[in-house]
Scaffold this motif. Sequence first.
Motif, PDB file in Angstrom:
ATOM      1  N   LEU A  25       0.845  -1.199   0.000  1.00 43.54           N
ATOM      2  CA  LEU A  25       0.000   0.000   0.000  1.00 43.54           C
ATOM      3  C   LEU A  25       0.876   1.243   0.000  1.00 43.54           C
ATOM      4  CD1 LEU A  25      -2.526  -1.173   2.748  1.00 43.54           C
ATOM      5  CD2 LEU A  25      -2.709  -1.459   0.270  1.00 43.54           C
ATOM      6  N   CYS A  30      -2.280   4.157   3.028  1.00 45.41           N
ATOM      7  CA  CYS A  30      -2.040   3.866   4.450  1.00 45.41           C
ATOM      8  C   CYS A  30      -2.706   4.924   5.326  1.00 45.41           C
ATOM      9  CB  CYS A  30      -0.539   3.825   4.750  1.00 45.41           C
ATOM     10  SG  CYS A  30       0.326   2.394   4.068  1.00 45.41           S
ATOM     11  N   LEU A  33      -6.480   4.621   5.335  1.00 48.73           N
ATOM     12  CA  LEU A  33      -6.937   3.490   6.154  1.00 48.73           C
ATOM     13  C   LEU A  33      -6.848   3.809   7.648  1.00 48.73           C
ATOM     14  CD1 LEU A  33      -5.309   0.569   4.141  1.00 48.73           C
ATOM     15  CD2 LEU A  33      -7.765   0.881   4.498  1.00 48.73           C
ATOM     16  N   ASP A  94      -4.661  -2.356  12.029  1.00 48.96           N
ATOM     17  CA  ASP A  94      -4.994  -3.371  11.035  1.00 48.96           C
ATOM     18  C   ASP A  94      -6.464  -3.713  11.074  1.00 48.96           C
ATOM     19  OD1 ASP A  94      -5.491  -6.121  12.608  1.00 48.96           O
ATOM     20  OD2 ASP A  94      -3.793  -5.108  13.551  1.00 48.96           O
ATOM     21  N   GLN A 102      -8.100 -12.400   4.904  1.00 53.60           N
ATOM     22  CA  GLN A 102      -7.805 -11.197   4.151  1.00 53.60           C
ATOM     23  C   GLN A 102      -7.886  -9.990   5.063  1.00 53.60           C
ATOM     24  OE1 GLN A 102     -10.855 -11.472   1.146  1.00 53.60           O
ATOM     25  NE2 GLN A 102     -12.249 -10.150   2.279  1.00 53.60           N
ATOM     26  N   TRP A 104      -5.715  -5.947   6.024  1.00 54.74           N
ATOM     27  CA  TRP A 104      -4.583  -5.039   5.811  1.00 54.74           C
ATOM     28  C   TRP A 104      -3.955  -4.668   7.151  1.00 54.74           C
ATOM     29  CZ3 TRP A 104      -5.212  -0.547   8.478  1.00 54.74           C
ATOM     30  CH2 TRP A 104      -6.524  -0.175   8.806  1.00 54.74           C
ATOM     31  N   ARG A 151       0.417  -3.219   4.006  1.00 47.73           N
ATOM     32  CA  ARG A 151       0.169  -4.361   3.139  1.00 47.73           C
ATOM     33  C   ARG A 151      -1.299  -4.728   3.196  1.00 47.73           C
ATOM     34  NH1 ARG A 151       4.577  -3.457   2.209  1.00 47.73           N
ATOM     35  NH2 ARG A 151       6.435  -4.748   2.004  1.00 47.73           N
ATOM     36  N   ARG A 152      -1.809  -5.191   2.079  1.00 48.15           N
ATOM     37  CA  ARG A 152      -3.139  -5.779   2.056  1.00 48.15           C
ATOM     38  C   ARG A 152      -3.008  -7.195   1.542  1.00 48.15           C
ATOM     39  NH1 ARG A 152      -8.082  -3.460   1.810  1.00 48.15           N
ATOM     40  NH2 ARG A 152      -7.285  -1.433   1.151  1.00 48.15           N
ATOM     41  N   HIS A 154      -5.045 -10.234  -0.049  1.00 46.88           N
ATOM     42  CA  HIS A 154      -6.290 -10.596  -0.701  1.00 46.88           C
ATOM     43  C   HIS A 154      -6.593 -12.061  -0.421  1.00 46.88           C
ATOM     44  CE1 HIS A 154      -6.426  -6.829  -3.084  1.00 46.88           C
ATOM     45  NE2 HIS A 154      -5.109  -6.917  -3.029  1.00 46.88           N
TER      46      HIS A 154
END
Lengths: 156, 156
Positions: A25, A30, A33, A94, A102, A104, A151-152, A154
């Motif tokens: 990300l 970031c 989020l 997070d 899944q 982030w 980081r994400r 999936h």
Amino acid sequence: MPDDPVGLDPRSPEDGPRPGAIERLDESECLRLIGAERVGHLGYTSPVGPTVLPVLYKLHERSIVFYTLQGTFTDEDLRTGIANAEYRVAFEVDQFDPEKLQGWAVVVVGSAHHVDTEAERASIISAGADPWPEAGKEHLIRVQPIRIAGRRRHGP
Amino acid sequence: MPDDPVGLDPRSPEDGPRPGAIERLDESECLRLIGAERVGHLGYTSPVGPTVLPVLYKLHERSIVFYTLQGTFTDEDLRTGIANAEYRVAFEVDQFDPEKLQGWAVVVVGSAHHVDTEAERASIISAGADPWPEAGKEHLIRVQPIRIAGRRRHGP
């Protein structure tokens, strides 16, 4: 800092999109989020070793603002005793769904700045960045990021 | 360890039950709470400073089990390079509702033991304590608690 401070998954982003892929990300994502959450995790090295604490926070002008408690260990731990020398901390936020595998995570590294002047405190409160108005007037800490990484993952 | 590693609230438990009261959790309640969750936060001092990482974990015979990733910084950071000398880490789990201002947090402090033998690994997996079966065979870390502390904050 290590290149990958968010270790949810072993695979590199170069692996491309697929189930379980990890997406790096960028900083603006970031900040978006963590700007939408309220509970984060503060990590630092206390005099007796590493510690992680949950804190209610707000994002304020690209920095993290939260309360610590004057006279308690959180306050004392985070003071170096040297004027203008600030304590290095990690701050993590997070959202991870352990069923779908899944989510982030964002990790901010920076120095714990004590908001010791009434003027600085007032500017934060008046900007609507009081992280816990219900808790009353406790001691404010502000972490100015030196590094932001996210980081994400999936799923699945 | 500081007397109160969980700093959600300034007030002491002696204040008694009232809105916002803080309850100290005994060890069995801490273990029950973290036994029912799957995502925790690992805090440790990396070579470049404090770090917090989310990890998928399981509780296994009073210890915390999670994967790190061999060859990556998490694995290297958590090795001292000295046989039988283990890295001190903090491991935190919480559930906190920022709207109701209530929830709990448990902090475990212990040493990061690398599960390097196949026998120890097999005993953990066969006990059903694989923290992330979907992720494949990564490197297991086990944290045997030296200290467990927890707090519950009663809202609002």
